[in-house]
Enzyme design. Sequence first.
Site, PDB file in Angstrom:
ATOM      1  N   GLU A  29       6.539   1.680  -7.399  1.00 26.35           N
ATOM      2  CA  GLU A  29       7.169   0.364  -7.577  1.00 26.35           C
ATOM      3  C   GLU A  29       6.706  -0.368  -8.844  1.00 26.35           C
ATOM      4  O   GLU A  29       6.310  -1.525  -8.804  1.00 26.35           O
ATOM      5  CB  GLU A  29       6.918  -0.505  -6.342  1.00 26.35           C
ATOM      6  CG  GLU A  29       7.436   0.130  -5.065  1.00 26.35           C
ATOM      7  CD  GLU A  29       7.132  -0.679  -3.803  1.00 26.35           C
ATOM      8  OE1 GLU A  29       6.557  -1.777  -3.908  1.00 26.35           O
ATOM      9  OE2 GLU A  29       7.484  -0.204  -2.710  1.00 26.35           O
ATOM     10  N   ASN A  43       7.707   6.752  -7.472  1.00 23.65           N
ATOM     11  CA  ASN A  43       8.416   6.333  -6.251  1.00 23.65           C
ATOM     12  C   ASN A  43       8.813   4.864  -6.365  1.00 23.65           C
ATOM     13  O   ASN A  43       8.017   4.034  -6.809  1.00 23.65           O
ATOM     14  CB  ASN A  43       7.453   6.526  -5.065  1.00 23.65           C
ATOM     15  CG  ASN A  43       8.099   6.335  -3.705  1.00 23.65           C
ATOM     16  OD1 ASN A  43       9.119   6.952  -3.424  1.00 23.65           O
ATOM     17  ND2 ASN A  43       7.510   5.503  -2.864  1.00 23.65           N
ATOM     18  N   HIS A  65      15.422   2.079   1.571  1.00 24.75           N
ATOM     19  CA  HIS A  65      15.395   1.083   2.658  1.00 24.75           C
ATOM     20  C   HIS A  65      16.731   0.345   2.626  1.00 24.75           C
ATOM     21  O   HIS A  65      16.986  -0.445   1.715  1.00 24.75           O
ATOM     22  CB  HIS A  65      14.258   0.081   2.435  1.00 24.75           C
ATOM     23  CG  HIS A  65      12.889   0.680   2.544  1.00 24.75           C
ATOM     24  ND1 HIS A  65      12.373   1.140   3.744  1.00 24.75           N
ATOM     25  CD2 HIS A  65      11.931   0.911   1.621  1.00 24.75           C
ATOM     26  CE1 HIS A  65      11.149   1.606   3.532  1.00 24.75           C
ATOM     27  NE2 HIS A  65      10.857   1.488   2.256  1.00 24.75           N
ATOM     28  N   GLU A 120      11.329   7.020   2.013  1.00 22.89           N
ATOM     29  CA  GLU A 120      10.995   5.977   3.000  1.00 22.89           C
ATOM     30  C   GLU A 120      12.251   5.520   3.725  1.00 22.89           C
ATOM     31  O   GLU A 120      12.458   4.333   3.975  1.00 22.89           O
ATOM     32  CB  GLU A 120      10.324   4.780   2.304  1.00 22.89           C
ATOM     33  CG  GLU A 120       9.076   5.155   1.542  1.00 22.89           C
ATOM     34  CD  GLU A 120       8.372   3.965   0.895  1.00 22.89           C
ATOM     35  OE1 GLU A 120       8.659   2.804   1.249  1.00 22.89           O
ATOM     36  OE2 GLU A 120       7.514   4.205   0.016  1.00 22.89           O
ATOM     37  N   ASP A 169      14.985   4.174   5.897  1.00 18.52           N
ATOM     38  CA  ASP A 169      15.331   3.473   7.133  1.00 18.52           C
ATOM     39  C   ASP A 169      16.576   2.647   6.871  1.00 18.52           C
ATOM     40  O   ASP A 169      16.823   2.222   5.750  1.00 18.52           O
ATOM     41  CB  ASP A 169      14.172   2.654   7.730  1.00 18.52           C
ATOM     42  CG  ASP A 169      13.575   1.617   6.811  1.00 18.52           C
ATOM     43  OD1 ASP A 169      14.135   1.345   5.737  1.00 18.52           O
ATOM     44  OD2 ASP A 169      12.525   1.046   7.182  1.00 18.52           O
TER      45      ASP A 169
HETATM   46  O1  G3I Z   1      -3.638  -3.206  10.782  1.00 19.88           O
HETATM   47  C1  G3I Z   1      -3.608  -4.618  10.667  1.00 19.88           C
HETATM   48  C2  G3I Z   1      -3.957  -5.266  11.964  1.00 19.88           C
HETATM   49  O2  G3I Z   1      -5.279  -4.933  12.298  1.00 19.88           O
HETATM   50  C3  G3I Z   1      -3.773  -6.775  11.821  1.00 19.88           C
HETATM   51  O3  G3I Z   1      -3.999  -7.356  13.055  1.00 19.88           O
HETATM   52  C4  G3I Z   1      -2.395  -7.097  11.352  1.00 19.88           C
HETATM   53  C5  G3I Z   1      -2.203  -8.579  11.121  1.00 19.88           C
HETATM   54  O4  G3I Z   1      -1.322  -8.849  10.064  1.00 19.88           O
HETATM   55  O5  G3I Z   1      -2.145  -6.438  10.131  1.00 19.88           O
HETATM   56  C6  G3I Z   1      -2.234  -5.040  10.228  1.00 19.88           C
HETATM   57  O6  G3I Z   1      -1.978  -4.490   8.974  1.00 19.88           O
HETATM   58  C7  G3I Z   1      -0.645  -4.483   8.521  1.00 19.88           C
HETATM   59  C8  G3I Z   1      -0.292  -3.056   8.201  1.00 19.88           C
HETATM   60  O7  G3I Z   1       1.017  -3.000   7.669  1.00 19.88           O
HETATM   61  C9  G3I Z   1      -0.344  -2.144   9.421  1.00 19.88           C
HETATM   62  O8  G3I Z   1       0.596  -2.551  10.355  1.00 19.88           O
HETATM   63  C10 G3I Z   1      -0.523  -5.350   7.283  1.00 19.88           C
HETATM   64  O9  G3I Z   1      -0.737  -6.694   7.611  1.00 19.88           O
HETATM   65  C11 G3I Z   1       0.847  -5.171   6.681  1.00 19.88           C
HETATM   66  O10 G3I Z   1       0.879  -5.834   5.426  1.00 19.88           O
HETATM   67  C12 G3I Z   1       1.133  -3.710   6.455  1.00 19.88           C
HETATM   68  O11 G3I Z   1       2.472  -3.604   6.020  1.00 19.88           O
HETATM   69  C13 G3I Z   1       2.784  -2.396   5.383  1.00 19.88           C
HETATM   70  C14 G3I Z   1       3.416  -2.686   4.045  1.00 19.88           C
HETATM   71  O12 G3I Z   1       3.821  -1.482   3.430  1.00 19.88           O
HETATM   72  C15 G3I Z   1       2.454  -3.392   3.135  1.00 19.88           C
HETATM   73  O13 G3I Z   1       2.922  -3.464   1.853  1.00 19.88           O
HETATM   74  C16 G3I Z   1       3.756  -1.626   6.257  1.00 19.88           C
HETATM   75  O14 G3I Z   1       3.091  -1.189   7.440  1.00 19.88           O
HETATM   76  C17 G3I Z   1       4.284  -0.418   5.507  1.00 19.88           C
HETATM   77  O15 G3I Z   1       5.335   0.144   6.227  1.00 19.88           O
HETATM   78  C18 G3I Z   1       4.821  -0.836   4.157  1.00 19.88           C
HETATM   79  O16 G3I Z   1       5.244   0.306   3.471  1.00 19.88           O
HETATM   80  C19 G3I Z   1       5.818   0.090   2.182  1.00 19.88           C
HETATM   81  C20 G3I Z   1       5.508   1.300   1.339  1.00 19.88           C
HETATM   82  O17 G3I Z   1       4.128   1.532   1.317  1.00 19.88           O
HETATM   83  C21 G3I Z   1       6.052   1.137  -0.072  1.00 19.88           C
HETATM   84  N1  G3I Z   1       7.463   0.828  -0.056  1.00 19.88           N
HETATM   85  C22 G3I Z   1       7.852  -0.287   0.783  1.00 19.88           C
HETATM   86  C23 G3I Z   1       7.339  -0.091   2.219  1.00 19.88           C
HETATM   87  C24 G3I Z   1       7.819  -1.209   3.108  1.00 19.88           C
HETATM   88  O18 G3I Z   1       7.276  -2.438   2.702  1.00 19.88           O
END
Ligand code: G3I
Length: 453
Positions: free
Chosen positions: A165, A208, A244, A273, A275
């Site tokens: 990105e 990516n 996405h 990715e 969805d």
């Molecule tokens: O694990 C913690 C948990 O302990 C806590 O209680 C909770 C509270 O906010 O947060 C949890 O972590 C989160 C994590 O996902 C796991 O669920 C983070 O806040 C959250 O920011 C994180 O989001 C991820 C996101 O990237 C961050 O940028 C998503 O899961 C993940 O699917 C997403 O993936 C990205 C790719 O890497 C790049 N392309 C876009 C894609 C979607 O945004």
Amino acid sequence: MMHRSPGGPGLLRRALLAGTAGVLAAAGLAGAAGTADAASTLGASAAAKGRYFGTAVAAGHLGESAYASTLDTEFTAVTPENEMKWDAVEATRNSFNFASADQIVAHAQGKNMKVRGHTLVWHSQLPGWVGGLSAIDLRTAMNNHITQVMTHYKGKIYAWDVVNEAYQDGSSGARRSSPFQDKLGDGYIEEAFRTARSVDPNAKLCYNDYNTDGQNAKSNAVYAMVKDFKQRGVPIDCVGFQSHFNSASPVPSDYRANLQRFADLGVDVQITELDIEGSGSAQATSYTNVVNACLAVTRCTGITVWGITDKYSWRSSGTPLLFDGNYGKKAAYTAVLSALGGSGSGGGGGGTASCTAAYSLTQSWNGGFNGQVTVTAGSAAITGWTVTVTVTPPQKVSATWNGTPSWDSSGNVMTMKPNGNGNLAAGASTSFGFTVTSNGTTTAPKVGSCTAS
Ligand code: G3I
């Protein structure tokens, strides 16, 4: 704009379970995982087409039996959803924690699945300390991060998202502001790829991004970069298209063409990715279109969906995945399986057989026109369909294709059935066409309702 900006950086994800060193099979040699019938799973069907079918995986869910069994049965590749990101593995400078990511890699290797490494250099999920470094120090830190992480997983990763990105959305085609861009300038991407190649020469190195799925200013900018890299011998092997999608950002009509133009530069392309928010046949049709696009591009080496079940999706309320919250197979699942050439026998939306028919004018000239009817199965798979097309006398249908026609005594009502096999997965589409000789009347044909069997 559909893409939500991710949560803020700096989240420290501590491993709850001890990691496994995972010294198993070499990466990149995975065949079809699981023991299911050759074409009754996503992974096996994709493998029959020479491709992998992967999913994002979260280490924290591997202990849930339905999660793990769906993963193991259906998928032949995994991408750690968050566990390999900078904040997860190097929250503190030069102190590496691979425990959660190791869990995923060990699981994948135990099942002979490929692993996509995600991701080495990204503006998001970046620990605060990185942003505070001077340019010289940042350069050292970036190369050290790439080196340490890739060395740890050397030989176990099919493809790395080396840089993620790096470009802005919108019409500028400009680079996105990030510590790397702002302090190191444009050259940081090239440097990251060169470092990556030197560490693990056997891993495919990918760029990516999202909103690059069709031809637009952003994808044009990435295209120009990849072209330049290939011309100058900067090591790059693949481009990832995140894909996405939702109603505001649907599958672009030039999706396949866009994948193809990158492939024509001499790189693999991967859907990384995927969805698609939505439900039922509309969602299923979009998924079908994505799979068909990949299958149409020889260098499209695989598809990864961004999660297994809707309940754990990063945008769960949009129900964008192939399995519902109870791991039930959705219509989208059946459509993907069918598009991959699979048997489509495993559930998928339930309900009774139904279909719809939609007419479009594809070509017209003085004296005639071509029409096309797209037949789409409803929420259940169908084995046959019938559609009537009525033309206005003195019009005559002079040719047909992709269907088996029969006629009423007037010759004005054509009843069209499939050519041979009429199987359509839930939500999947096919089309037939016909030529009408106008004989002075240009009235559009009437397309009757679709009857499914
Ligand atoms: O694990 C913690 C948990 O302990 C806590 O209680 C909770 C509270 O906010 O947060 C949890 O972590 C989160 C994590 O996902 C796991 O669920 C983070 O806040 C959250 O920011 C994180 O989001 C991820 C996101 O990237 C961050 O940028 C998503 O899961 C993940 O699917 C997403 O993936 C990205 C790719 O890497 C790049 N392309 C876009 C894609 C979607 O945004």
